[in-house]
Write a protein that holds these residues in place. Structure first.
Motif, mmCIF file in Angstrom:
data_model
loop_
_atom_site.group_PDB
_atom_site.id
_atom_site.type_symbol
_atom_site.label_atom_id
_atom_site.label_comp_id
_atom_site.label_asym_id
_atom_site.label_seq_id
_atom_site.Cartn_x
_atom_site.Cartn_y
_atom_site.Cartn_z
ATOM 1 N N LEU C 316 -7.570 -11.541 -1.929
ATOM 2 C CA LEU C 316 -7.943 -10.414 -1.076
ATOM 3 C C LEU C 316 -9.127 -9.637 -1.628
ATOM 4 C CD1 LEU C 316 -4.332 -8.966 -0.471
ATOM 5 C CD2 LEU C 316 -5.497 -10.770 0.805
ATOM 6 N N ALA C 317 -9.775 -10.176 -2.687
ATOM 7 C CA ALA C 317 -10.799 -9.394 -3.369
ATOM 8 C C ALA C 317 -11.956 -9.037 -2.444
ATOM 9 C CB ALA C 317 -11.313 -10.160 -4.576
ATOM 10 N N ARG C 324 -14.088 -0.177 -8.396
ATOM 11 C CA ARG C 324 -13.176 0.875 -8.839
ATOM 12 C C ARG C 324 -11.827 0.265 -9.199
ATOM 13 N NH1 ARG C 324 -10.850 4.698 -5.783
ATOM 14 N NH2 ARG C 324 -11.575 3.769 -3.860
ATOM 15 N N ALA C 325 -11.227 0.769 -10.276
ATOM 16 C CA ALA C 325 -9.897 0.294 -10.639
ATOM 17 C C ALA C 325 -8.871 0.979 -9.761
ATOM 18 C CB ALA C 325 -9.623 0.594 -12.106
ATOM 19 N N GLN C 337 8.798 1.947 -4.606
ATOM 20 C CA GLN C 337 7.993 0.836 -5.087
ATOM 21 C C GLN C 337 6.542 1.281 -5.216
ATOM 22 O OE1 GLN C 337 8.860 -2.599 -2.780
ATOM 23 N NE2 GLN C 337 7.458 -3.948 -3.879
ATOM 24 N N SER C 338 5.956 1.082 -6.392
ATOM 25 C CA SER C 338 4.570 1.490 -6.595
ATOM 26 C C SER C 338 3.718 0.264 -6.868
ATOM 27 C CB SER C 338 4.455 2.435 -7.791
ATOM 28 O OG SER C 338 5.198 3.590 -7.558
ATOM 29 N N VAL C 339 2.479 0.323 -6.428
ATOM 30 C CA VAL C 339 1.609 -0.829 -6.599
ATOM 31 C C VAL C 339 0.194 -0.344 -6.888
ATOM 32 C CG1 VAL C 339 1.133 -1.029 -4.142
ATOM 33 C CG2 VAL C 339 0.941 -3.048 -5.590
ATOM 34 N N ALA C 340 -0.543 -1.119 -7.690
ATOM 35 C CA ALA C 340 -1.934 -0.786 -7.981
ATOM 36 C C ALA C 340 -2.818 -1.812 -7.294
ATOM 37 C CB ALA C 340 -2.178 -0.778 -9.488
ATOM 38 N N CYS C 341 -3.160 -1.525 -6.017
ATOM 39 C CA CYS C 341 -3.985 -2.469 -5.270
ATOM 40 C C CYS C 341 -4.718 -1.733 -4.164
ATOM 41 C CB CYS C 341 -3.118 -3.582 -4.678
ATOM 42 S SG CYS C 341 -4.070 -4.779 -3.725
ATOM 43 N N HIS C 342 -6.040 -1.974 -4.075
ATOM 44 C CA HIS C 342 -6.824 -1.312 -3.028
ATOM 45 C C HIS C 342 -6.375 -1.738 -1.650
ATOM 46 C CE1 HIS C 342 -9.365 0.734 -5.762
ATOM 47 N NE2 HIS C 342 -9.926 -0.362 -6.273
ATOM 48 N N ALA C 343 -5.908 -2.988 -1.533
ATOM 49 C CA ALA C 343 -5.529 -3.490 -0.215
ATOM 50 C C ALA C 343 -4.252 -2.827 0.296
ATOM 51 C CB ALA C 343 -5.344 -5.006 -0.271
ATOM 52 N N VAL C 346 -3.723 3.763 0.560
ATOM 53 C CA VAL C 346 -4.252 4.413 1.748
ATOM 54 C C VAL C 346 -5.659 4.942 1.454
ATOM 55 C CG1 VAL C 346 -3.905 6.300 3.390
ATOM 56 C CG2 VAL C 346 -1.935 5.053 2.458
ATOM 57 N N GLY C 347 -6.576 4.633 2.338
ATOM 58 C CA GLY C 347 -7.914 5.204 2.249
ATOM 59 C C GLY C 347 -8.701 4.741 1.049
ATOM 60 N N THR C 348 -8.538 3.487 0.671
ATOM 61 C CA THR C 348 -9.240 3.002 -0.503
ATOM 62 C C THR C 348 -10.590 2.395 -0.152
ATOM 63 O OG1 THR C 348 -8.087 0.908 -0.244
ATOM 64 C CG2 THR C 348 -7.138 2.491 -1.782
ATOM 65 N N GLY C 349 -10.818 2.134 1.134
ATOM 66 C CA GLY C 349 -12.064 1.487 1.518
ATOM 67 C C GLY C 349 -11.930 -0.012 1.627
#
Lengths: 317, 302, 356
Positions: C316-317, C324-325, C337-343, C346-349
């Motif tokens: 999905l890159a 940005r990290a 549930q927490s996740v570190a992903c731009h996809a 919310v509102g990450t671009g």
């Protein structure tokens, strides 16, 4: 690899400095005032103070060391208390003579040790292997100076075949490659060769036996490679270990020859050191030890560098 | 929170466990059992024991006074009546001198290895356990002493200090410290990374206790094996220093010194002249083979 | 083997060491970091750092099990050792039952170690080969002043609890035991310190499957019996699923996803978690995969990719991932549930970013 070699070269610098510090300290280890060896017995206190200043013995030790190091770097190792000649003039011919003896012993000991070890490793467990192992353990246990005496008894005293003393006919100390000189070399060289031959035979045997058990050798055998070619592969893999052990042994010979030289009155460094010790000629003792240990550092350096050439995996600090 | 007893049968089990402890002899017991089964080692141990006992009880064992000279009975051959191994250049009884000589020769051979194991082993242990600057300081100093051929260093130190028993001991100890230190350091460095050391640290035990319980017992084995292999070298070199005249002075009996003084008689009584060397050889050889036996006995785990 | 099933269970309320009450997480880890310098020194290449653990945060509730999964080299084991301070952390805070660990107030590392123990992966290397196992177990209590006799007796009792008859095993040496038996000893050793939290670092990974199951059952039983809290580190997704209440997924020294075990396994959110889970072999031939879900090796942690560290292997890159990290944030629809992903944020671009 070049990087490693340069690093190894630079690492030799602090070691060399350490070696010079130890050599310098030797004189100060000696009991009594170092001045007493150079001072006339009936010297007045004023004369003593003068000489003390002339030798720099009145300065603090670190300064004395630096002055001494500076002199050594220019080839000035001081003056022999006994002969009143510059030390280096006495030491260099002795080093040359020791080298002649050491090279002869290396030639004998290494060729025998490597051959015997390689054969024994290939026929591990056989009678021949046991014989080599027995020889090796004898070689490393035997007091070589005593072995020298035994050889003298057998070949010089009983059989009268070989000379027991000196480097050449008529007690001369020059060397040329002819039978008259080689005759003098045989017994001391054999004596000196026994320990390294034993040690090398032992480690070559172990290495060859170990390499032969590795899976790649089984694979070579399985694909039907002829034995001589398999032997080549084994030899190639055993080479770095053999090189390391041999190099170290050659270097150790420089020290080990002291006792052998005494037995055979071989006019090398050992002989020189021994007379220096008993005449309390400390500058000569110090100079000899310094030159020999610098050789030792150099040989170790060469062996380490060669090892990298043989085995690029080695990257020791 | 106390762990509850789960099985009443357990209460009576401690005595049984203690009995089992007596049956399982532990690591060193196993090594000893294996050594006893190795005929070569047993023979060597017997020979060394004989030499050591003879040396200790020399006054009772020696047939003659080792210092009694006789101008008329000089250099008698082996088998002479009253002198089983003949006499030396001053007419002293060879056998008696060899028995007495064992005292000094064994002492000068064994003491330096013992001292160097204590000092070098201790330094290596600390360098290995603490690493970092301690390690650098200790090991680089050792490197300098490593930069001398061992016999040369021994001769240099005892030559500079002058002849004498104590100086020989000092010289040889200095020679043997660096190699033992290296072994101890590398073994400690390796053991330090084992999980059981981490587990011990995780209990919050003190550093001396961790070293004493978990590091030291595991470092001792390899260090002992190595040190035992040095005994043979030490005996040969110590006698060599005596042979050079750097050890005890005449009329003291020492194998190396006897070899030295008998040299002048090598053309007259060659056999007598080499006999003291046989003692050095036998002793050195026996220690060497015992060391080999120890090595293989400690190698196998079961 | 010994029957220990009727062992008494201690209720959690009995534990006088409980300071924060049942709602206080036993362990809170905030922004834990460890960078190992490699190379460097005299005449070597300029030193570079391995970011082994780079800003890891999580908490563990009392009496629960937190599973930590990830590929080898992702920093799982380093995290374990940082928690017990076997390796000193470079940065970050550890709060144990409400008490911050450190020199300023709270509890000391020594206090922490009394309550937190570790079980290591290599069952052989984690037992001193020169000590009978009973002494290995008794070592910790003895170091804290328990008399030798008492410590031994307790150790033998513990051996019974982990299913090894002390009469038969107490005086044995590690090499006389099987891998599973050794791991039982390691567990007993950890319990000897009467810990409240046990960190199990790949504790069953080296065992045969059948033995692994036995040890897992043993762990579950002991947890009940002693009201333990576990941090269970493994690369084995099935084992983690079996034993954990919550699961944390690590990638290259960072937390990429954390959540309750059932949610995370049924609906993984991070592409890496999805890839990991779909890489498990399926029992159903119809669902057999053809294409590998994850290709290549993880990037070098010395110079990790910019932005999101997973982007070099992520399907999905997008450019934002390199720029940005992503921050670890709760999913809008599943707060647990927490996740570190731009996809997923919310509102990450990111083109897949859900609407607010």
């Amino acid at each position: 690899m070049l990087f490693y070699v340069i690093r190894r070269l630079l690492y030799a610098v602090p070691i060399t400095i350490g070696v010079t510090i130890v050599c310098f300290s030797l004189i100060h280890l000696a009991p009594g005032d170092p001045l007493s060896t150079v001072l006339p017995d009936n010297a007045s206190p004023e004369v003593a103070a003068q000489i003390r200043a002339a030798y720099g013995f009145d300065k603090p030790l670190p300064i004395q060391y630096l002055v001494w190091l500076g002199n050594v770097a220019q080839g000035d190792f001081g003056v022999s208390v006994q002969s009143r000649r510059p030390v280096l003039g006495d030491v260099l011919p002795a080093v040359r003579n020791t080298m002649i003896l050491a090279f002869a012993a290396v030639l004998l000991g290494f060729s025998f040790g490597i051959l015997a070890g390689a054969v024994a490793g290939h026929v591990e467990g056989s009678l021949l292997d046991k014989a080599v192992t027995a020889f090796a353990i004898t070689g490393v246990s035997v007091p070589h100076y005593w072995l020298g005496l035994v050889l003298v008894v057998v070949f010089a005293v009983n059989l009268g075949m070989l000379p027991a003393m000196g480097m050449g006919p008529g007690g001369q100390s020059g060397f040329t490659i002819d039978w008259a000189h080689l005759k003098h070399l045989i017994l001391p060289a054999i004596t000196l060769a026994v320990i390294p031959a034993g040690i090398i035979a032992r480690s070559v045997r172990a290495t060859v036996a170990e390499v032969r058990k590795r899976e790649f050798v089984s694979a070579l055998r399985a694909k039907g490679m002829p034995r001589p070619r398999i032997f080549l592969h084994v030899a190639k893999n055993a080479a770095p270990v053999v090189l390391a052990v041999s190099g170290l042994q050659f270097a150790q010979l420089l020290g080990g020859s002291i006792l052998v030289e005494m037995v055979f009155s071989w006019p090398g460094t050992g002989f020189l050191m021994n007379s220096a010790i008993f005449t309390r000629d400390l500058p000569v003792l110090q100079g000899t030890i310094l030159v020999l240990s610098l050789f030792f550092v150099l040989i170790n350096l060469i062996v380490d560098v060669l090892q990298v050439v043989f085995d690029p995996r080695i990257k020791r600090a | 929170m106390a762990h509850a007893t789960t099985d009443t049968a357990l209460a009576g089990s401690y005595g049984a466990a203690a009995a089992a402890a007596a049956k399982t002899p532990g690591y060193w017991g196993g090594v000893w059992r294996k050594l006893r089964r190795d005929p070569v080692t047993v023979v060597c141990m017997a020979v060394v024991l004989l030499i050591v006992l003879a040396a200790i009880f020399a006054p009772f064992v020696a047939p003659n006074d080792p210092y009694a000279t006789s101008m008329t009975r000089r250099l008698k051959p082996i088998g002479t009546d009253g002198h089983l191994l003949g006499t030396d250049e001053l007419g002293r009884d060879m056998l008696s001198r060899l028995i007495y000589g064992g005292r000094i020769s064994l002492f000068t051979g064994l003491t330096p290895v013992f001292l160097a194991t204590l000092i070098g082993g201790g330094l290596g242990l600390l360098a290995g356990y603490f690493g970092g600057l301690v390690n650098t300081a200790v090991m680089r100093t050792m490197d300098v002493f490593y930069a001398f051929p061992s016999v040369l260093l021994a001769v240099a130190i005892s030559g500079a200090l002058g002849a004498g028993l104590l100086n020989v001991l000092i010289a040889l100890t200095v020679v043997f410290i660096p190699p033992i230190c290296r072994i101890a350091e590398s073994v400690t460095t390796q053991i330090r990374t084992e999980d059981y050391v981490d587990a011990a640290r995780a209990t919050g035990a003190s550093t001396p206790r961790i070293i004493g319980t978990h590091i030291l017992p595991n470092v001792l084995g390899p260090v002992f094996i190595y040190a035992s292999s040095l005994i043979s070298v030490s005996i040969v070199v110590a006698s060599g220093l005596a042979f050079l005249g750097l050890g005890v002075s005449p009329p003291q009996a020492d194998w190396g010194l006897m070899l030295n003084t008998l040299r002048q008689a090598i053309y007259i009584a060659p056999v007598n002249a080499v006999v003291p060397g046989v003692m050095i050889f036998i002793t050195s050889m026996c220690f060497n083979m015992m060391s080999d036996g120890l090595r293989s006995a400690m190698d196998v785990k079961d | 083997m010994h029957d220990t099933s009727q062992a008494a269970t201690l209720p959690i309320a009995d534990d006088t060491r409980d300071r924060g009450g049942p709602m206080q997480p036993l362990l809170i880890v905030e922004d834990l970091k460890k960078h190992f310098p490699i190379g460097g020194g005299f005449l070597r290449k300029a030193p570079s750092v391995v970011r082994a653990v780079d800003g890891v945060s999580f908490h563990v509730d009392k009496g629960r099990t937190l599973g930590i999964v990830g590929e080898s080299g992702c920093g799982k084991s380093t995290t374990a050792r940082l928690l017990t301070h076997l390796i000193p952390p470079d940065a970050g805070s550890i709060v144990f039952d409400g008490d911050p660990v450190g020199p300023y107030g709270g509890i000391t590392v020594a206090d922490l170690r009394k309550q937190m123990q570790m079980v290591f992966q290599d069952s052989y290397s984690s037992l001193n080969p020169r000590l009978p196992i009973v002494d290995s177990i008794a070592f910790g209590p003895k170091a804290h002043g328990t008399p030798t006799r008492k410590a031994r007796a307790d150790a033998e009792e513990l051996l019974g609890l982990v299913g090894l008859n002390p009469r038969q095993f107490a005086r044995r040496y590690p090499h006389q035991l099987s891998g599973g038996q050794r791991q039982r000893v390691n567990i007993a050793r950890a319990l000897a310190m009467k810990p409240r939290l046990v960190v199990l670092d790949e504790a069953v990974s080296a065992l045969d499957k059948s033995v692994e199951a036995q040890v897992l059952n043993l762990l579950a039983r002991l947890k009940e019996q002693f009201s333990l809290t576990y941090i269970f580190i493994s690369h084995d997704l099935n084992v983690v699923q079996y034993i954990s209440d919550r699961v944390l997924v690590m990638y290259l020294g960072e937390v990429v996803e954390i959540g309750d075990v059932d949610d995370l396994y049924s609906a993984p959110s991070h592409p890496y978690t999805q890839a990991l889970l779909s890489s498990r072999p399926s029992m159903d031939p119809a669902r057999r995969r053809i294409a590998p879900p994850l290709t290549g090796d993880p990037p070098n942690p010395v110079n990790p990719p910019s932005g999101c560290r997973f982007r070099t292997r992520c399907p999905l890159a997008e450019p934002i991932c390199a720029a940005r990290a992503p921050e670890l944030a709760a999913l809008p629809d599943r707060p647990g549930q927490s996740v570190a992903c731009h996809a997923r944020g919310v509102g990450t671009g990111h083109s897949l970013s859900p609407a607010a």
